[in-house]
Design a protein around this motif. Structure first.
Motif, mmCIF file in Angstrom:
data_model
loop_
_atom_site.group_PDB
_atom_site.id
_atom_site.type_symbol
_atom_site.label_atom_id
_atom_site.label_comp_id
_atom_site.label_asym_id
_atom_site.label_seq_id
_atom_site.Cartn_x
_atom_site.Cartn_y
_atom_site.Cartn_z
ATOM 1 N N PRO A 155 -4.242 -6.999 9.337
ATOM 2 C CA PRO A 155 -4.672 -5.464 8.919
ATOM 3 C C PRO A 155 -3.308 -4.061 8.626
ATOM 4 O O PRO A 155 -3.447 -3.457 7.847
ATOM 5 C CB PRO A 155 -5.274 -5.636 9.392
ATOM 6 N N ASP A 156 -2.936 -4.534 10.155
ATOM 7 C CA ASP A 156 -1.985 -2.912 10.041
ATOM 8 C C ASP A 156 -0.986 -3.206 9.469
ATOM 9 O O ASP A 156 0.043 -2.429 9.680
ATOM 10 C CB ASP A 156 -2.167 -2.632 11.275
ATOM 11 N N GLU A 157 -0.686 -3.980 8.458
ATOM 12 C CA GLU A 157 0.261 -4.108 7.958
ATOM 13 C C GLU A 157 0.401 -4.330 6.696
ATOM 14 O O GLU A 157 1.541 -5.123 5.470
ATOM 15 C CB GLU A 157 1.637 -5.749 8.559
ATOM 16 N N LEU A 158 -0.209 -4.735 6.094
ATOM 17 C CA LEU A 158 -1.312 -4.987 4.796
ATOM 18 C C LEU A 158 0.616 -3.906 3.769
ATOM 19 O O LEU A 158 0.473 -4.144 2.896
ATOM 20 C CB LEU A 158 -2.860 -4.404 4.689
ATOM 21 N N GLY A 159 -0.094 -2.645 4.199
ATOM 22 C CA GLY A 159 0.655 -1.586 3.240
ATOM 23 C C GLY A 159 2.137 -2.059 3.620
ATOM 24 O O GLY A 159 2.884 -1.134 2.389
ATOM 25 N N GLN A 160 2.320 -2.859 4.135
ATOM 26 C CA GLN A 160 3.905 -3.060 3.577
ATOM 27 C C GLN A 160 4.844 -4.092 3.096
ATOM 28 O O GLN A 160 5.511 -4.723 2.899
ATOM 29 C CB GLN A 160 4.787 -3.267 5.706
ATOM 30 N N ILE A 161 3.208 -4.922 2.440
ATOM 31 C CA ILE A 161 3.857 -5.878 2.174
ATOM 32 C C ILE A 161 4.799 -5.388 0.390
ATOM 33 O O ILE A 161 4.033 -4.110 -0.141
ATOM 34 C CB ILE A 161 2.148 -6.431 1.352
ATOM 35 N N ASN A 162 5.672 -6.264 -0.065
ATOM 36 C CA ASN A 162 6.259 -6.034 -1.002
ATOM 37 C C ASN A 162 5.717 -6.949 -2.131
ATOM 38 O O ASN A 162 4.397 -7.234 -2.998
ATOM 39 C CB ASN A 162 7.895 -6.259 -1.246
ATOM 40 N N VAL A 163 5.592 -5.512 -3.262
ATOM 41 C CA VAL A 163 5.147 -6.063 -4.861
ATOM 42 C C VAL A 163 6.720 -6.977 -5.142
ATOM 43 O O VAL A 163 8.072 -5.939 -5.813
ATOM 44 C CB VAL A 163 4.954 -4.901 -6.121
ATOM 45 N N ASP A 164 6.678 -7.758 -5.618
ATOM 46 C CA ASP A 164 8.367 -8.190 -6.364
ATOM 47 C C ASP A 164 8.022 -8.166 -8.185
ATOM 48 O O ASP A 164 9.376 -8.383 -8.058
ATOM 49 C CB ASP A 164 8.523 -9.895 -5.555
ATOM 50 N N GLN A 165 7.108 -8.578 -8.413
ATOM 51 C CA GLN A 165 6.621 -8.770 -10.222
ATOM 52 C C GLN A 165 5.789 -8.446 -10.087
ATOM 53 O O GLN A 165 4.654 -7.962 -9.570
ATOM 54 C CB GLN A 165 7.115 -9.976 -10.320
ATOM 55 N N THR A 166 5.397 -7.105 -11.423
ATOM 56 C CA THR A 166 4.014 -6.802 -12.046
ATOM 57 C C THR A 166 4.395 -7.585 -13.289
ATOM 58 O O THR A 166 5.673 -7.544 -14.072
ATOM 59 C CB THR A 166 4.320 -5.100 -11.767
#
Ligand SMILES: [Zn+2]
Length: 602
Positions: free
Chosen positions: A567-578
């Motif tokens: 939970p405390d690392e959710l904000g660091q997940i990268n967006v690879d594609q949109t």
């Protein structure tokens, strides 16, 4: 990613399929010249343009929460399910996108942003507490900002932060005159609910001791003797300054600034935003915004107009716009901000040296409402009758109680069912009220990052521990069935969706304390509040918000499965594609020259 490049023709065809009649016809004409072969082929083929596989697919669709593969064609989702079944749509020209163990989700929807303000603030000087943690550093940053401008030029600075910066307090007219003796100076805090001007700025904006307050809860603060203090409270008070904002001087400049704001959102995986009041509420800015999103499509926009400035846009009707830009409703402000004593509370703010000196909150103050007597009822009745969806800024617990009463009065005369009126921010809200919201068909959107950025100060100095524990009651709102969403109020806070998800799940302050364990939600619930719920709130749930056959191919590819993240690392997940409408609008492994929308002649 196992990507095979796509021809420009095929991409444009994808957009032609998803866009409105007007844009579709326009593109259709262009394509008939440039891509005849592709069109002919598409008319007869029955195979996917792109198939995603090889990772976790979180659909947000209750009927089928996960899938092994997704196929899209002409901008829409055509198959979701087992890989073996989806692969049946594979054809000669189908692109295969290997998720490489990442996760595919419906594109994120930020339920409350202010892109015009963000575009303008691009040219402003940042003096925020995040970068300048001491009072000395903030004043030094402001002095440096002023020195960058030749004498006489307006200086705009944002991020003044007496909450984060100990001892900073409120700048006085004398201090601002001293630091900027030959420039008009405008300083605004992070939240933007007030501004501090020096004497030269007041004079050039034409604000004098005789200037009447603009109403709508906005005013020019005066001292006991009636002299201006330089403090302007709430947006309508800023109108005289807006022509000076250092706004882009041309529509081209505006378009470039706004497009940069939208591009940053696309990079964060945001495929839809709800613009909750255009904060530079002029016809010119509205037209530029609408035309830009049609001429240079990128993400989708659901737009609420500002009620107090509605006469600027008299002829607009609900649902006007085009496929990527739809006018939805009217934004009304009932109260203000917790940081300027304008949030309307049942019980007084905590009284201490900090609230008095830094925030200018007097002992016993409970904030105030922007409306008196029957005014709000009359306005809401009119907005409702004219078919608008209404969004009300309600920050304090008393603000919610009072606006809900008014809304229920409107409901007693005319059904609210399925209009989906909504309340915005909800820093303090009595959980029991959400049952009544649900009954009246009213929804809620939470300004969740107050917990992360200012939670500690809110608890220790502004609200006290008991109220801080029940701030932003997202779980209560969910349990009551109001389908709440999360928002960043950008440019106030960063729009990074997974950071909002992290705060909703952990309710952790920056310093690591948890506020209100009872109101935490699961990761899946928080993701829903960033996808399907905000789509539902703007009547877009049939087109976006989940991965289901028939919906638009608005997708985000995350580097890892958020359901398995700490939970405390959710904000660091990268967006690879949109992906928006079947078009790849952001790819992390590329630099700007592989932006597939660039150079297209839309
Ligand atoms: Zn806002």
């Amino acid at each position: 990613m196992g990507m095979i490049s796509t021809s420009a023709c095929k991409q444009r065809f994808g957009y032609a399929a998803l866009n409105s009649r007007v844009l579709g016809v326009f593109l259709g004409l262009a394509l008939s010249v440039a891509c005849t072969a592709s069109n002919d082929h598409a008319a007869v083929r029955n195979t996917a343009d792109v198939i995603f596989f090889g990772g976790t697919i979180l659909t947000m669709d209750e009927a089928q929460p996960t899938a092994e593969a997704v196929a899209i064609q002409e901008g829409r989702i055509v198959s979701v399910g087992r890989r073996v079944d989806v692969m049946k749509t594979h054809g000669r020209e189908t692109e295969l996108v290997d998720l490489n163990g990442g996760a595919l989700l419906p594109g994120f929807h930020n339920a409350h942003v202010h892109p015009a303000l963000a575009a303008v603030a691009e040219g402003w000087e940042e003096i925020s507490g995040f970068k300048n943690p001491t009072a000395e550093a903030t004043w030094a940053a402001l002095a440096k900002a002023v020195q960058k401008h030749p004498p006489g030029e307006w200086v705009f600075a944002y991020g003044w932060d007496p909450i984060l910066v100990k001892g900073l307090g409120t700048p006085t007219l004398e201090q601002l005159d001293e630091i900027a003796p030959v420039n008009p100076l405008f300083v605004t805090p992070q939240g933007g609910h007030q501004a501090f001007l020096n004497s030269r700025a007041l004079a050039e904006a034409g604000i004098t001791g005789d200037t009447p307050d603009p109403g709508h809860g906005a005013y020019y603060e005066r001292d006991a003797g009636g002299a201006l203090t330089g403090r302007l409270v709430e947006q309508p008070a800023f109108f005289p300054v807006q022509q000076k904002y250092g706004m882009p001087q041309s529509s081209r400049g505006w378009r470039e600034s706004m497009q940069r704001v939208f591009r940053r959102h696309a990079e964060m995986g945001v495929t839809s935003v709800t613009t909750m009041g255009i904060m530079i509420p002029t016809k010119e800015v509205f037209d530029i915004y609408r035309d830009l999103t049609e001429a240079e499509p990128l993400i989708r926009h659901n737009v609420f107009l500002t009620w107090y400035a509605r006469d600027q846009l008299e002829n607009l009707k609900v649902d006007e716009g085009h496929s990527l830009f739809r006018v939805k409703g009217m934004k009304i402000w009932y109260d203000g901000s917790p940081y300027s004593a304008t949030m309307l509370l049942e019980d007084p703010y905590v009284d201490n040296e900090f609230t008095r000196a830094a925030l200018g909150i007097n002992a016993g103050a409970r904030g105030h409402a922007n409306w008196k007597g029957d005014e709000l009822f009359v306005a809401m009745q009119e907005a409702h009758r004219d078919g608008w969806q209404i969004a009300v800024h309600t920050q304090g617990d008393r603000a919610l109680r009072e606006t809900l009463q008014v809304m229920e009065r409107v409901a007693s005369q005319s059904s609210l069912v399925d209009r989906r009126h909504r309340f915005e921010h909800l820093m303090l809200a009595e959980p029991a009220l959400f049952e009544r919201l649900a009954q009246a068909g009213i929804s809620a959107s939470f300004h969740i990052q107050h917990i992360h950025y200012y939670g500690q100060v809110l608890r220790d100095s502004i609200l006290g521990a008991e109220r801080a524990e029940r701030m932003l009651p997202l779980r209560s709102a969910m349990l009551a069935g109001t389908r709440p969403s999360l928002h960043s109020d950008h440019p106030m806070f960063s729009s990074t969706p997974m950071e909002l998800v992290q705060t909703a799940v952990t309710r952790s302050t920056r310093e690591g304390d948890q506020l209100g364990a009872n109101e935490t939600v699961s990761i899946a619930e928080a993701l829903r509040a960033m996808t399907l719920n905000p789509a539902w709130q703007v009547h877009e749930e049939d087109r976006t918000g989940s991965i289901a056959v028939g919906k638009l191919a608005d997708l985000v590819l995350l580097s890892t499965n958020p359901l398995e993240a700490r939970p405390d690392e959710l904000g660091q997940i990268n967006v690879d594609q949109t992906w928006v409408g079947g078009i790849l609008v952001w790819d992390r492994k590329c630099d700007s020259n592989c932006d597939r929308t660039a150079g297209a002649t839309y």
